[in-house]
Design a protein around this motif. Structure first.
Motif, mmCIF file in Angstrom:
data_model
loop_
_atom_site.group_PDB
_atom_site.id
_atom_site.type_symbol
_atom_site.label_atom_id
_atom_site.label_comp_id
_atom_site.label_asym_id
_atom_site.label_seq_id
_atom_site.Cartn_x
_atom_site.Cartn_y
_atom_site.Cartn_z
ATOM 1 N N THR A 1 0.830 -1.208 0.000
ATOM 2 C CA THR A 1 0.000 0.000 0.000
ATOM 3 C C THR A 1 0.865 1.259 0.000
ATOM 4 O O THR A 1 0.649 2.181 -0.796
ATOM 5 N N HIS A 2 1.824 1.304 0.896
ATOM 6 C CA HIS A 2 2.684 2.487 0.998
ATOM 7 C C HIS A 2 3.484 2.706 -0.290
ATOM 8 O O HIS A 2 3.581 3.834 -0.795
ATOM 9 N N LEU A 3 4.034 1.636 -0.827
ATOM 10 C CA LEU A 3 4.839 1.759 -2.039
ATOM 11 C C LEU A 3 3.994 2.187 -3.237
ATOM 12 O O LEU A 3 4.445 2.951 -4.097
ATOM 13 N N ALA A 4 2.764 1.705 -3.304
ATOM 14 C CA ALA A 4 1.881 2.096 -4.406
ATOM 15 C C ALA A 4 1.548 3.579 -4.339
ATOM 16 O O ALA A 4 1.488 4.268 -5.367
ATOM 17 N N ALA A 5 1.325 4.088 -3.133
ATOM 18 C CA ALA A 5 1.042 5.516 -2.977
ATOM 19 C C ALA A 5 2.233 6.354 -3.420
ATOM 20 O O ALA A 5 2.078 7.369 -4.119
ATOM 21 N N CYS A 6 3.423 5.929 -3.027
ATOM 22 C CA CYS A 6 4.636 6.660 -3.413
ATOM 23 C C CYS A 6 4.810 6.654 -4.931
ATOM 24 O O CYS A 6 5.098 7.693 -5.549
ATOM 25 N N ALA A 7 4.644 5.482 -5.532
ATOM 26 C CA ALA A 7 4.813 5.364 -6.980
ATOM 27 C C ALA A 7 3.751 6.162 -7.728
ATOM 28 O O ALA A 7 4.037 6.786 -8.756
ATOM 29 N N GLY A 8 2.528 6.158 -7.213
ATOM 30 C CA GLY A 8 1.462 6.923 -7.851
ATOM 31 C C GLY A 8 1.732 8.411 -7.829
ATOM 32 O O GLY A 8 1.548 9.116 -8.834
ATOM 33 N N ALA A 9 2.186 8.918 -6.682
ATOM 34 C CA ALA A 9 2.492 10.349 -6.551
ATOM 35 C C ALA A 9 3.625 10.757 -7.483
ATOM 36 O O ALA A 9 3.547 11.792 -8.167
ATOM 37 N N LEU A 10 4.682 9.957 -7.540
ATOM 38 C CA LEU A 10 5.821 10.279 -8.385
ATOM 39 C C LEU A 10 5.473 10.198 -9.864
ATOM 40 O O LEU A 10 5.927 11.031 -10.673
ATOM 41 N N THR A 11 4.671 9.220 -10.229
ATOM 42 C CA THR A 11 4.299 9.061 -11.637
ATOM 43 C C THR A 11 3.443 10.221 -12.117
ATOM 44 O O THR A 11 3.676 10.793 -13.190
ATOM 45 N N TRP A 12 2.440 10.602 -11.335
ATOM 46 C CA TRP A 12 1.573 11.728 -11.706
ATOM 47 C C TRP A 12 2.404 13.007 -11.820
ATOM 48 O O TRP A 12 2.261 13.776 -12.778
ATOM 49 N N ALA A 13 3.294 13.221 -10.856
ATOM 50 C CA ALA A 13 4.144 14.417 -10.872
ATOM 51 C C ALA A 13 5.057 14.422 -12.093
ATOM 52 O O ALA A 13 5.266 15.473 -12.732
ATOM 53 N N GLY B 1 -1.574 17.566 -8.206
ATOM 54 C CA GLY B 1 -1.255 16.363 -8.951
ATOM 55 C C GLY B 1 -0.586 15.305 -8.090
ATOM 56 O O GLY B 1 -0.887 14.116 -8.195
ATOM 57 N N MET B 2 0.325 15.726 -7.223
ATOM 58 C CA MET B 2 1.022 14.757 -6.374
ATOM 59 C C MET B 2 0.077 14.072 -5.397
ATOM 60 O O MET B 2 0.148 12.849 -5.204
ATOM 61 N N ILE B 3 -0.819 14.856 -4.786
ATOM 62 C CA ILE B 3 -1.738 14.205 -3.840
ATOM 63 C C ILE B 3 -2.764 13.357 -4.582
ATOM 64 O O ILE B 3 -3.192 12.312 -4.081
ATOM 65 N N SER B 4 -3.137 13.784 -5.784
ATOM 66 C CA SER B 4 -4.060 12.966 -6.587
ATOM 67 C C SER B 4 -3.406 11.652 -6.977
ATOM 68 O O SER B 4 -4.035 10.585 -6.940
ATOM 69 N N GLY B 5 -2.120 11.699 -7.335
ATOM 70 C CA GLY B 5 -1.409 10.479 -7.675
ATOM 71 C C GLY B 5 -1.270 9.536 -6.494
ATOM 72 O O GLY B 5 -1.378 8.310 -6.641
ATOM 73 N N ALA B 6 -1.032 10.102 -5.315
ATOM 74 C CA ALA B 6 -0.930 9.266 -4.113
ATOM 75 C C ALA B 6 -2.249 8.554 -3.827
ATOM 76 O O ALA B 6 -2.274 7.347 -3.554
ATOM 77 N N ILE B 7 -3.353 9.296 -3.896
ATOM 78 C CA ILE B 7 -4.665 8.686 -3.646
ATOM 79 C C ILE B 7 -4.985 7.665 -4.722
ATOM 80 O O ILE B 7 -5.569 6.603 -4.450
ATOM 81 N N ALA B 8 -4.588 7.947 -5.976
ATOM 82 C CA ALA B 8 -4.805 6.986 -7.059
ATOM 83 C C ALA B 8 -4.045 5.690 -6.783
ATOM 84 O O ALA B 8 -4.585 4.587 -6.966
ATOM 85 N N GLY B 9 -2.810 5.809 -6.322
ATOM 86 C CA GLY B 9 -2.043 4.616 -5.994
ATOM 87 C C GLY B 9 -2.660 3.832 -4.850
ATOM 88 O O GLY B 9 -2.735 2.597 -4.889
ATOM 89 N N LEU B 10 -3.147 4.545 -3.849
ATOM 90 C CA LEU B 10 -3.773 3.889 -2.701
ATOM 91 C C LEU B 10 -5.055 3.169 -3.103
ATOM 92 O O LEU B 10 -5.315 2.037 -2.683
ATOM 93 N N GLY B 11 -5.885 3.828 -3.906
ATOM 94 C CA GLY B 11 -7.134 3.206 -4.332
ATOM 95 C C GLY B 11 -6.910 2.009 -5.237
ATOM 96 O O GLY B 11 -7.627 1.005 -5.157
#
Length: 445
Positions: A276-288, A302-312
């Protein structure tokens, strides 16, 4: 009496507890406790129970204050309190409905379509009764944990129609949506219903929570129409710092959301939290990174949207995959959800105010399908495409199709039904004035 004293002392020594706890153990050995089932009592595990109490608190925190801050930071100042009120109302309404009939219909009984009403208002639930799905924790705790999932799912839908839905309509819609959409989905996937029998995998809510909320939010946004001034700069967020704080609370809460879905303090819970944690990190970095390339600047939104996208997106897979899979799934989430919140949204011109469909709907759908790709038998007991079992991907596809059809269709019907009793949308004057004043008679200073 002497035997009970010796028993309490032995247990105290075994678990290295203080003398005062020995007294507690002595009290627990009294005849008042003897009436409870010795069999069930022996299955309860203190570590599992303690962890699930924490996980329950974490998931409740995701709605209040997590989601309330996340959503209210992205609306305009005149709608901040109204947006928070929707999250607060979801907590109050769903909690009562869950105890009244939601828990029983979702998790009691093994019908293909619905459970039973044997636990109507928790009838028959004792201090040491357990649910077959969680045999090492008290049934009351399992009930409360699952309640927090129902709460945040109802609250999520509101983000799609922020800034324009009448509060009375939201209350009626929440009651109907919880009853006709969430409860059946929870039973079908988690309560032994027909999707579970087919083998559909959803560890913590890709279908039950994210897809259902996202698709329903999209339907609601289309039915209600766009906000006044949609597409202009007049809809800029009030205070993204609130949204960042909300993201942090959601991120931490997600450890209870996904880790708690193991329903025990065990290695699977830890693996789920790591993924879960790693997906959030990867999502935030990818969106950014995508924003950096396409817009020359990575935005905080964008960064917080990517983090939430990774978490979901990792949610349905978290208890079935290895941590490194979380990185891959997070990267996919960041890219796919960015596309949904930009190109797809502009192409079809729908006003999903806070991108519930683009982040949660698309993320939940994507994550549910990726379970069929990455599921590792060594972790969750089921193999996916990478381990030579492509049929799991097909099963996941059926689950997604059922979720899309049921949640979308029932949401449309419910909105039309609610519209018969009260207007779904505030008037233009009330929208211009702001929902804080028009719906609640309050405003930020």
């Amino acid at each position: 009496m002497g035997a009970r004293v010796l028993r309490a002392a032995a247990e105290a020594a075994l678990f290295k507890v203080a003398p005062v706890n020995a007294a507690i153990l002595y009290a627990m050995s009294s005849p008042a406790f003897a009436q409870d089932s010795a069999n069930n009592f022996s299955t309860l595990n203190a570590a599992d129970t303690a962890w699930m109490i924490v996980a329950t608190a974490l998931v409740l925190m995701m709605t209040i204050p997590g989601l309330a801050l996340f959503y209210s930071g992205m609306v305009r100042k005149k709608n901040v309190l109204a947006t928070m009120a929707q999250s607060l109302a979801a907590v109050a309404i769903v909690s009562i409905l869950w105890v009244a009939f939601g828990y029983s219909l979702s998790f009691v009984g093994d019908g293909s379509w619905l459970g039973t009403l044997d636990r109507w208002f928790l009838a028959g639930m004792t201090m040491d009764s357990v649910n077959p799905a969680a045999k090492t924790i008290p049934e009351a705790l399992f009930m409360l944990y699952q309640m927090t999932f129902a709460i945040i799912t109802v609250a999520l839908v509101a983000g799609s129609v922020a800034d324009r839905m009448r509060f009375s309509a939201y209350l009626l819609f929440s009651v109907g949506w919880f009853t006709l959409v969430y409860v059946p989905m929870a039973h079908w996937v988690w309560g032994g219903g027909f999707l579970a029998s087919m083998g559909v995998l959803d560890f913590a809510g890709g279908l039950v929570v994210h897809l259902s909320a996202g698709v329903s939010g999209l339907v609601a946004a289309v039915v209600m129409g766009s906000r006044h001034g949609y597409g202009s700069d007049n809809l800029s967020p009030f205070d993204l710092s609130l949204a960042v704080i909300g993201t942090g609370l959601l991120w931490v809460g997600w450890f209870g959301f996904n880790g708690g879905s193991a329903l025990a303090a065990n290695s699977r819970a830890v693996m789920a939290i790591a993924a879960t944690h790693l997906a959030a990190c990867a999502g935030a970095l990818t969106w950014a990174a995508i924003e950096w390339v396409t817009r020359r600047k990575p935005s905080v939104l964008g960064m917080i949207s990517g983090a939430i996208a990774g978490l979901g997106t990792i949610t349905p897979a978290s208890g079935f995959v290895a941590p490194w899979h979380g990185v891959v799934i997070g990267m996919v989430a960041g890219a796919v959800c960015f596309w949904a919140c930009t190109w797809l949204k502009l192409r079809f011109k729908y006003d999903d105010s806070l991108d519930v469909f683009g982040v949660h709907g698309i993320g939940g759908m994507t994550g549910t399908l990726l379970v069929g790709v990455f599921a590792a038998s060594a972790i969750g007991g089921t193999a996916g495409l990478l381990e030579g079992h492509p049929q799991q991907l097909l099963i996941q596809l059926v689950g997604v199709a059922v979720g899309l059809a049921w949640c979308g269709g029932m949401t449309f019907v419910l909105l039309k039904l609610v519209g018969v009793f009260v207007p779904l949308r505030v008037s233009l004057q009330q929208e211009l004035e702001g929902l804080d004043i028009s719906q609640h008679g309050e405003a930020l200073q």
